[in-house]
Design a protein around this motif. Structure first.
Motif, PDB file in Angstrom:
ATOM      1  N   HIS A   1       4.058   1.898   2.256  1.00  0.00           N
ATOM      2  CA  HIS A   1       5.097   2.823   1.819  1.00  0.00           C
ATOM      3  C   HIS A   1       4.508   4.230   1.850  1.00  0.00           C
ATOM      4  N   VAL A   2       5.046   5.093   2.683  1.00  0.00           N
ATOM      5  CA  VAL A   2       4.622   6.493   2.727  1.00  0.00           C
ATOM      6  C   VAL A   2       5.628   7.290   1.899  1.00  0.00           C
ATOM      7  N   ILE A   3       5.144   7.902   0.814  1.00  0.00           N
ATOM      8  CA  ILE A   3       6.040   8.548  -0.147  1.00  0.00           C
ATOM      9  C   ILE A   3       5.596   9.981  -0.405  1.00  0.00           C
TER      10      ILE A   3
ATOM     11  N   VAL B   1       0.854  -1.181   0.000  1.00  0.00           N
ATOM     12  CA  VAL B   1       0.000   0.000   0.000  1.00  0.00           C
ATOM     13  C   VAL B   1       0.895   1.239   0.000  1.00  0.00           C
ATOM     14  N   TYR B   2       0.562   2.192  -0.871  1.00  0.00           N
ATOM     15  CA  TYR B   2       1.325   3.432  -0.971  1.00  0.00           C
ATOM     16  C   TYR B   2       0.438   4.594  -0.516  1.00  0.00           C
ATOM     17  N   ALA B   3       0.957   5.423   0.364  1.00  0.00           N
ATOM     18  CA  ALA B   3       0.222   6.582   0.866  1.00  0.00           C
ATOM     19  C   ALA B   3       1.114   7.816   0.770  1.00  0.00           C
TER      20      ALA B   3
ATOM     21  N   ASP C   1       6.066   6.148   9.337  1.00  0.00           N
ATOM     22  CA  ASP C   1       4.930   5.214   9.369  1.00  0.00           C
ATOM     23  C   ASP C   1       5.024   4.143   8.287  1.00  0.00           C
ATOM     24  N   SER C   2       6.076   4.164   7.485  1.00  0.00           N
ATOM     25  CA  SER C   2       6.306   3.104   6.508  1.00  0.00           C
ATOM     26  C   SER C   2       6.766   1.834   7.231  1.00  0.00           C
TER      27      SER C   2
END
Length: 235
Positions: free
Chosen positions: A197-199, A118-120, A178-179
């Protein structure tokens, strides 16, 4: 037994429980008189109980009955997959009256809805939903972990229904810290994992935009059939 004497059975002909829980098989018998009620395990024809007496060395099997009640219940405590099969409630009439139950014991497990990665975006709200195939009377203790470390319980809400437990995790103003690997960890079921994955920029797939990841209808894991059977015996 006089003509018109009725034995009424209230039963779950199919009973499904998760491993480790207590299975309850119920016979409701009217006008039993001085006759005995036995529970038989069909695979080996073992008499497990007669009335309130137990005839097996496996202490997980017990008969439950309240004096004056029409209910006769077989309890299978800490049910395991090997307990799955047919059980029969029998009354020692002539001819013998019996009613069969099929017990199915399934492994409890968690599922995190959505993709495995999941990407955020940074500063967005990350939401994850975990569904566990445990009924409402089961232990609903669910913990969320990030890279193996417990998160604060104020970050998630857990709800129960007749068939499953749902836990929703929310991380507001997500940052790079938070990743990592998020784990939905029920107390008595297999855990589920998802990589987050927080990008800073956009990602072509699995990007959250302030919405719940994998927002799907919650599946129903367990199906139970309720039936009422009446047996009329004339003698």
């Amino acid at each position: 037994m006089s003509a018109g004497h009725v034995l009424g059975f209230l039963c779950f002909t199919n009973v499904t429980v998760t491993a480790g829980q207590t299975a309850r098989l119920l016979c409701n018998i009217q006008e039993l008189g001085d006759r005995a009620v036995s529970w038989i395990r069909k695979r080996d024809l073992h008499i497990l109980t007669t009335d309130i007496f137990t005839y097996t060395s496996d202490a997980r099997y017990q008969a439950a009955h309240t004096e004056g009640s029409a209910n006769w219940t077989l309890l299978v405590k800490y049910a395991q997959a090997r307990d799955s099969g047919v059980y029969e409630c029998q009354v020692n009439t002539e001819p013998k009256l019996s009613l069969a139950f099929y017990l199915r014991v399934v492994d409890a497990f968690a599922t995190i809805q959505g993709p495995q990665h999941v990407y955020a975006k940074v500063d967005s709200t990350l939401r994850l939903t975990c569904v566990v195939n445990m009924p409402t009377k089961s232990e609903a203790n669910v913990t969320w972990l990030l890279d193996g470390a417990p998160l604060g319980p104020e970050r998630w809400v857990t709800e129960t229904s007749a068939e499953y437990v749902t836990s929703r995790l929310e991380i507001r103003s997500a940052g790079r810290q938070d990743s990592g690997t998020y784990t939905c960890a029920p107390a008595s079921a297999a855990h589920a994992h998802v990589q987050v994955h927080v990008i800073s920029g956009e990602h072509p797939a699995a990007m959250q935009h302030g919405e719940a990841a994998g927002h799907h209808t919650t599946p129903h894991f367990l199906v139970a059939l309720l039936c009422y059977t009446a047996v009329v015996c004339a003698r």
